[in-house]
Design a protein around this motif. Structure first.
Motif, PDB file in Angstrom:
ATOM      1  N   VAL A  45      -3.827  -1.161   4.159  1.00 15.96           N
ATOM      2  CA  VAL A  45      -3.999  -2.322   5.025  1.00 15.96           C
ATOM      3  C   VAL A  45      -5.113  -2.110   6.074  1.00 15.96           C
ATOM      4  CG1 VAL A  45      -2.143  -1.673   6.618  1.00 15.96           C
ATOM      5  CG2 VAL A  45      -2.557  -4.068   6.139  1.00 15.96           C
ATOM      6  N   HIS A  46      -5.240  -0.896   6.574  1.00 20.21           N
ATOM      7  CA  HIS A  46      -6.259  -0.650   7.604  1.00 20.21           C
ATOM      8  C   HIS A  46      -7.660  -0.442   7.015  1.00 20.21           C
ATOM      9  CE1 HIS A  46      -2.777  -0.538   9.971  1.00 20.21           C
ATOM     10  NE2 HIS A  46      -2.353   0.618   9.497  1.00 20.21           N
ATOM     11  N   VAL A  47      -7.719  -0.324   5.710  1.00 21.13           N
ATOM     12  CA  VAL A  47      -9.033  -0.267   5.073  1.00 21.13           C
ATOM     13  C   VAL A  47      -9.472  -1.685   4.711  1.00 21.13           C
ATOM     14  CG1 VAL A  47     -10.326   0.578   3.069  1.00 21.13           C
ATOM     15  CG2 VAL A  47      -8.668   2.069   4.218  1.00 21.13           C
ATOM     16  N   MET A  49      -0.332  10.419  -0.834  1.00 19.50           N
ATOM     17  CA  MET A  49       0.303  11.596  -0.250  1.00 19.50           C
ATOM     18  C   MET A  49       0.144  11.671   1.264  1.00 19.50           C
ATOM     19  SD  MET A  49       0.472  15.256  -2.050  1.00 19.50           S
ATOM     20  CE  MET A  49      -1.015  15.965  -1.463  1.00 19.50           C
ATOM     21  N   CYS A  50      -0.350  10.620   1.880  1.00 22.41           N
ATOM     22  CA  CYS A  50      -0.362  10.602   3.342  1.00 22.41           C
ATOM     23  C   CYS A  50       1.061  10.652   3.857  1.00 22.41           C
ATOM     24  CB  CYS A  50      -1.062   9.362   3.868  1.00 22.41           C
ATOM     25  SG  CYS A  50      -0.897   9.193   5.629  1.00 22.41           S
ATOM     26  N   LEU A  51       1.960   9.920   3.215  1.00 19.45           N
ATOM     27  CA  LEU A  51       3.361   9.995   3.637  1.00 19.45           C
ATOM     28  C   LEU A  51       4.304  10.111   2.468  1.00 19.45           C
ATOM     29  CD1 LEU A  51       5.015   6.724   4.934  1.00 19.45           C
ATOM     30  CD2 LEU A  51       3.457   6.880   3.022  1.00 19.45           C
ATOM     31  N   ALA A  52       3.758  10.205   1.258  1.00 20.64           N
ATOM     32  CA  ALA A  52       4.606  10.568   0.129  1.00 20.64           C
ATOM     33  C   ALA A  52       5.780   9.625  -0.076  1.00 20.64           C
ATOM     34  CB  ALA A  52       5.084  12.011   0.300  1.00 20.64           C
ATOM     35  N   GLY A 106       7.746  17.649   6.911  1.00 20.72           N
ATOM     36  CA  GLY A 106       8.212  16.802   5.820  1.00 20.72           C
ATOM     37  C   GLY A 106       7.375  15.561   5.553  1.00 20.72           C
ATOM     38  N   ARG A 107       6.337  15.352   6.322  1.00 25.17           N
ATOM     39  CA  ARG A 107       5.548  14.134   6.184  1.00 25.17           C
ATOM     40  C   ARG A 107       5.029  13.956   4.749  1.00 25.17           C
ATOM     41  NH1 ARG A 107       4.049   9.156   8.540  1.00 25.17           N
ATOM     42  NH2 ARG A 107       1.963   8.649   7.851  1.00 25.17           N
ATOM     43  N   GLN A 108       4.512  15.030   4.173  1.00 25.94           N
ATOM     44  CA  GLN A 108       3.923  14.907   2.833  1.00 25.94           C
ATOM     45  C   GLN A 108       4.877  15.399   1.745  1.00 25.94           C
ATOM     46  OE1 GLN A 108      -0.073  16.860   3.652  1.00 25.94           O
ATOM     47  NE2 GLN A 108      -0.724  14.865   2.876  1.00 25.94           N
ATOM     48  N   GLY A 124       2.715  -4.131  11.360  1.00 22.02           N
ATOM     49  CA  GLY A 124       3.895  -3.277  11.471  1.00 22.02           C
ATOM     50  C   GLY A 124       3.564  -1.883  11.005  1.00 22.02           C
ATOM     51  N   ASP A 125       2.652  -1.265  11.720  1.00 22.26           N
ATOM     52  CA  ASP A 125       2.173   0.050  11.320  1.00 22.26           C
ATOM     53  C   ASP A 125       1.408   0.653  12.486  1.00 22.26           C
ATOM     54  OD1 ASP A 125       1.559   1.490   8.404  1.00 22.26           O
ATOM     55  OD2 ASP A 125       0.234   2.045  10.042  1.00 22.26           O
ATOM     56  N   SER A 126       1.761   1.866  12.847  1.00 18.46           N
ATOM     57  CA  SER A 126       1.186   2.436  14.070  1.00 18.46           C
ATOM     58  C   SER A 126      -0.332   2.636  13.986  1.00 18.46           C
ATOM     59  CB  SER A 126       1.868   3.757  14.401  1.00 18.46           C
ATOM     60  OG  SER A 126       1.729   4.655  13.331  1.00 18.46           O
ATOM     61  N   ASP A 172       0.795  -1.228   0.000  1.00 17.69           N
ATOM     62  CA  ASP A 172       0.000   0.000   0.000  1.00 17.69           C
ATOM     63  C   ASP A 172       0.827   1.278   0.000  1.00 17.69           C
ATOM     64  OD1 ASP A 172       0.883  -0.339   2.617  1.00 17.69           O
ATOM     65  OD2 ASP A 172      -1.106  -0.393   3.528  1.00 17.69           O
ATOM     66  N   HIS A 173       1.942   1.294   0.730  1.00 16.83           N
ATOM     67  CA  HIS A 173       2.682   2.547   0.873  1.00 16.83           C
ATOM     68  C   HIS A 173       3.350   3.002  -0.426  1.00 16.83           C
ATOM     69  CE1 HIS A 173       2.050   1.619   5.072  1.00 16.83           C
ATOM     70  NE2 HIS A 173       2.656   2.717   5.448  1.00 16.83           N
ATOM     71  N   ASN A 174       3.885   2.050  -1.181  1.00 17.23           N
ATOM     72  CA  ASN A 174       4.703   2.397  -2.345  1.00 17.23           C
ATOM     73  C   ASN A 174       3.982   2.329  -3.678  1.00 17.23           C
ATOM     74  OD1 ASN A 174       7.794   2.637  -1.754  1.00 17.23           O
ATOM     75  ND2 ASN A 174       7.012   1.078  -0.354  1.00 17.23           N
ATOM     76  N   GLY A 186      -7.844  11.219   1.366  1.00 18.54           N
ATOM     77  CA  GLY A 186      -7.446   9.819   1.339  1.00 18.54           C
ATOM     78  C   GLY A 186      -6.815   9.433   2.660  1.00 18.54           C
ATOM     79  N   SER A 187      -6.015   8.357   2.675  1.00 18.11           N
ATOM     80  CA  SER A 187      -5.304   7.801   3.841  1.00 18.11           C
ATOM     81  C   SER A 187      -6.181   6.857   4.656  1.00 18.11           C
ATOM     82  CB  SER A 187      -4.755   8.886   4.779  1.00 18.11           C
ATOM     83  OG  SER A 187      -5.731   9.252   5.735  1.00 18.11           O
ATOM     84  N   CYS A 188      -5.538   6.070   5.513  1.00 15.39           N
ATOM     85  CA  CYS A 188      -6.286   5.111   6.324  1.00 15.39           C
ATOM     86  C   CYS A 188      -7.221   5.794   7.305  1.00 15.39           C
ATOM     87  CB  CYS A 188      -5.340   4.169   7.057  1.00 15.39           C
ATOM     88  SG  CYS A 188      -4.150   5.006   8.102  1.00 15.39           S
ATOM     89  N   THR A 189      -7.071   7.112   7.487  1.00 11.66           N
ATOM     90  CA  THR A 189      -7.980   7.838   8.372  1.00 11.66           C
ATOM     91  C   THR A 189      -9.311   8.108   7.662  1.00 11.66           C
ATOM     92  OG1 THR A 189      -6.000   8.991   9.110  1.00 11.66           O
ATOM     93  CG2 THR A 189      -8.073   9.792   9.972  1.00 11.66           C
TER      94      THR A 189
HETATM   95  S1  SF4 Z   1      -0.937   6.532   7.962  1.00  7.38           S
HETATM   96 FE1  SF4 Z   1      -0.766   6.911   5.798  1.00  7.38          FE
HETATM   97  S2  SF4 Z   1       1.029   5.763   5.254  1.00  7.38           S
HETATM   98 FE2  SF4 Z   1       0.386   4.930   7.199  1.00  7.38          FE
HETATM   99  S3  SF4 Z   1      -0.968   3.231   6.682  1.00  7.38           S
HETATM  100 FE3  SF4 Z   1      -2.218   5.066   6.891  1.00  7.38          FE
HETATM  101  S4  SF4 Z   1      -2.426   5.831   4.823  1.00  7.38           S
HETATM  102 FE4  SF4 Z   1      -0.702   4.459   4.836  1.00  7.38          FE
END
Ligand code: SF4
Lengths: 472, 211
Positions: free
Chosen positions: A114-116, A416-419, A441-443, A133-135, A63-65, A351-354
């Protein structure tokens, strides 16, 4: 004896062995895997000659890349332009194949953040322990599960043993009382919570969110809420199970089938804190007084109502805090006392898992419908959280609404959540973002992030500056 | 993992709260599939004036002379002195990998983010929590005294100042034991195979839909 909290119940049900010193070996029901934090863990298994303990407890996806532009995406993994990103995605594919782990590959319709996808597939269930492996694994706590992020050593540990040694946290109840006003979403609630308790306020705690405003939230709203528990410093956030939870889970691919359904539901109905349970800390928030929130600084706790002004460090006595505020304002290119609604933005990211689930797409589309993105906006992008969310949104015609309004409609991923892929801010660019972190620098290096809800992000895209969505 | 032994090291001060994992190791370096070699990119965005990407020759990059770790007096620092909520943000273990690869063995702060704190122990990096006023006093001493070093003795749970004063710190016994002996967590858990199997058997009865 006092009753148990939801956290106590989840903890107790998973203790394999109590070490007697506040730590225990905990059993893990579900392990979600993505490409960034797993390569070194698989490598570790190989070096030690170990195999996964229980292959079917794992579910993987990149998902990240992954690229989010349709052209690059459709050229497959080989077509990922950045060679290092490509290698990471390929490495996940190879590792899953070698160890027999189910993976939703890049162009599988079920792929996504992954969280979706965990909840979407019913791979996240009430009463489970869920790790990744993701906060932002805290997201899955929305189902009355104990879900927390782990590092790569623990990813390897989970793969090898299906267990983790954990120290029990203290229990905090965040009670959001009363009804939230129109226009105030789960995102606004959680930003307000973080603004109140601070980014370290939940450190050492597992937070249970309760109260009328939380019960009123949809399951997707609860996911948004729990997603950001980690931004309040808590490793885990959770919400008690109710009928909404059970309805949401029913019929999903990994959900219990007919034969076990009734039994599972009976078990899940016990997943709430007992009325006489004792929490180590209780925080009350009055939902009726909340307004849409906008962050102004470089930490999620640096947040105010959209109707407020950028705070003034000169008004703060604590020198460590006021220095931190000054640094944040300098980085963000903002003057103290500027009205939030005077801040213009360059880019918008939804967007993003949020905030990338179907309800988020709908909320943003409702604002965008029949309107146009302002001229000063260089890019407004909408990135659905999974292939299935994208499909659903397209069936509802949301993609057309976005495109007609001038938004770009992308392929699913973290974006672009973490670019980590090509989607990023240029130095100095200001972004209204529905993601969860406004760190420096996050995005993108030098990029300036303001965290908001999907409706507020769409409103900023239309107005060209922050505005209360109710005033648009 | 190497065994953690008593040592004396130069202290570098990182005087800002909420130092997050994106600052410790920016995300572009997370694309590596290795677990070593992150040291040159520790605090990349603060440390260099240009934009860093994986695979660059870091020795030729322009340094930000204002950044604390670029100041000569902190060369070779092994102890990082930090403010509250150090390591907040993501779960990336690359953060402790980078700190350790750079040469740090100990981080002292009034508080740490949970996941970072946990990850550190897995990599032989010792995070020590001290009261905010003790940390504040250390900041003043470090900044006033070039070459300021601390002796860290994990066995006795003490930090000795150059003036001979000791500060004691807490650490949980199990973590201390593992650090001192350099033990592998997975190996330790696999000694409990029978317990894990017994748990699974029991759980399968109670919640068969989970299997
Ligand atoms: S915070 Fe951003 S980078 Fe981390 S899992 Fe969620 S969408 Fe992906």
């Amino acid at each position: 004896m006092a009753g148990k909290t939801l956290y106590d119940k989840l903890w107790d049900a998973h203790v394999v062995r109590d070490n007697g010193d506040g730590t225990a070996l905990l059993y893990i029901d579900r392990h979600l895997v993505h490409e960034v934090t797993s390569p070194q863990a698989f490598e570790g298994l190989r070096i030690a000659g170990r195999k996964p303990w229980r292959v079917d407890a794992n579910l993987a996806t990149p998902d990240h890349n992954v690229p989010t532009t349709t052209k690059e995406r459709h050229s497959g993994v080989e077509g990922i332009v950045d060679p290092i990103s490509r290698l990471q995605v390929e490495t996940l594919d190879q590792n899953c194949e070698e160890f027999g782990i189910t993976e939703f590959k890049m162009n599988d319709i079920r792929q996504g953040i992954v969280h979706v996808i965990g909840p979407e597939e019913g791979a996240t269930l009430p009463g489970m322990t869920v790790v990744c492996g993701d906060s932002h694994t805290s997201t899955h706590g929305a189902f009355g599960a104990l879900a927390f992020g782990i590092g790569t050593s623990e990813v390897e540990h989970t793969l090898a043993t299906q267990c983790l040694v954990q120290k029990k946290s203290r229990a905090m109840l965040v009670s959001v009382d009363g009804k939230a006003p129109e226009g105030v979403t789960a995102k606004d609630i959680v930003l307000a919570v973080i603004g109140k308790i601070g980014t370290a306020g939940g450190t050492g705690f597992a937070i249970e969110f309760g109260g009328e405003a939380i019960r009123d939230l949809s399951i997707e709203g609860r996911m948004t809420l729990c997603n950001m528990a980690i931004e309040a410093g808590a490793r885990a956030g959770m919400v008690a199970v109710d009928e909404k939870t059970i309805d949401y889970v029913k019929g999903r691919p990994y959900a219990p089938k007919e034969e076990y359904w009734e039994q599972a539901v009976a078990d899940w109905q016990t997943l709430h804190s007992d009325t006489d349970a004792q929490f180590d800390e209780v925080v009350h928030i009055d939902a009726t007084a909340l307004k849409p929130q906008v962050t102004w600084g470089t930490s999620p706790e640096m947040v105010v109502d959209v109707s407020s002004k950028v705070p003034d460090p000169a008004s703060i006595d604590d020198s460590v805090k006021s220095d931190g505020m000054k640094k944040a304002l300098a980085y963000m290119g903002l003057e103290a006392n500027t009205p939030i609604t005077d801040i213009t933005v360059d880019k918008v990211f939804i967007g993003s898992c949020t905030n990338s689930r179907i309800e988020d797409m709908r909320a943003a589309a409702t604002v965008a419908k029949g309107r146009k993105v302002a001229d000063n906006i260089k890019l407004a992008m909408v990135v659905p959280g999974s292939g299935l969310v994208k499909q659903q949104a397209e069936e509802e015609g949301l993609d057309k609404i976005f495109v007609e309004a001038g938004f770009e409609w992308r392929e699913p991923g973290c974006s672009m959540c973490l670019a980590m892929n090509a989607d990023r801010l240029e130095p100095g660019e200001r972004c209204a973002s529905t993601s969860n972190r406004n760190f420096e620098g996050r995005q993108g290096q030098g990029g300036r992030t303001h965290l908001v809800s999907p409706a507020m992000a769409a409103a900023a895209a239309i107005a060209g500056h922050f505005i209360d969505v109710q005033d648009l | 993992m190497d065994k953690f032994t008593t040592f004396t090291g130069i202290v570098a001060p990182m005087d800002r709260p909420n130092v997050d994992t994106d600052a410790i190791i920016p995300k572009q370096f997370l694309k590596s599939i290795k677990r070593s070699g992150f040291g040159p990119n520790l605090f990349d965005e603060w440390r260099y004036l240009d934009h860093g990407e994986p695979g660059m020759d870091n020795s030729n990059r322009p340094l930000n002379s204002d950044f604390v770790l670029n100041q000569e007096r902190y060369t070779g620092a092994q102890v990082l002195l930090a403010r509250e909520n150090f390591g907040c943000g993501s779960s990336r273990e690359h953060a402790p990998w980078a700190l350790e690869d750079f040469g740090f063995k100990v981080i002292i702060a009034p508080s740490f983010a949970d996941i970072f704190f946990n990850n550190s122990f897995k990599n032989g990096l010792l995070p020590i929590i001290l009261d905010a006023d003790v940390v504040d006093a250390l900041f003043k001493e470090v900044e006033a005294t070039p070459g300021y070093s601390l002796k860290v003795d994990l066995e006795n749970q003490t930090i000795s100042k150059p003036n001979g004063n000791d500060i004691s710190f807490d650490i949980d016994e199990f973590r201390k034991y593992r650090l001192i002996n350099g033990l592998d967590d997975i190996g330790l858990t696999l000694q409990q195979v029978d317990d894990i199997k017994a748990y699974e058997a029991k759980r399968k009865q109670q919640a068969p839909w989970l299997f």
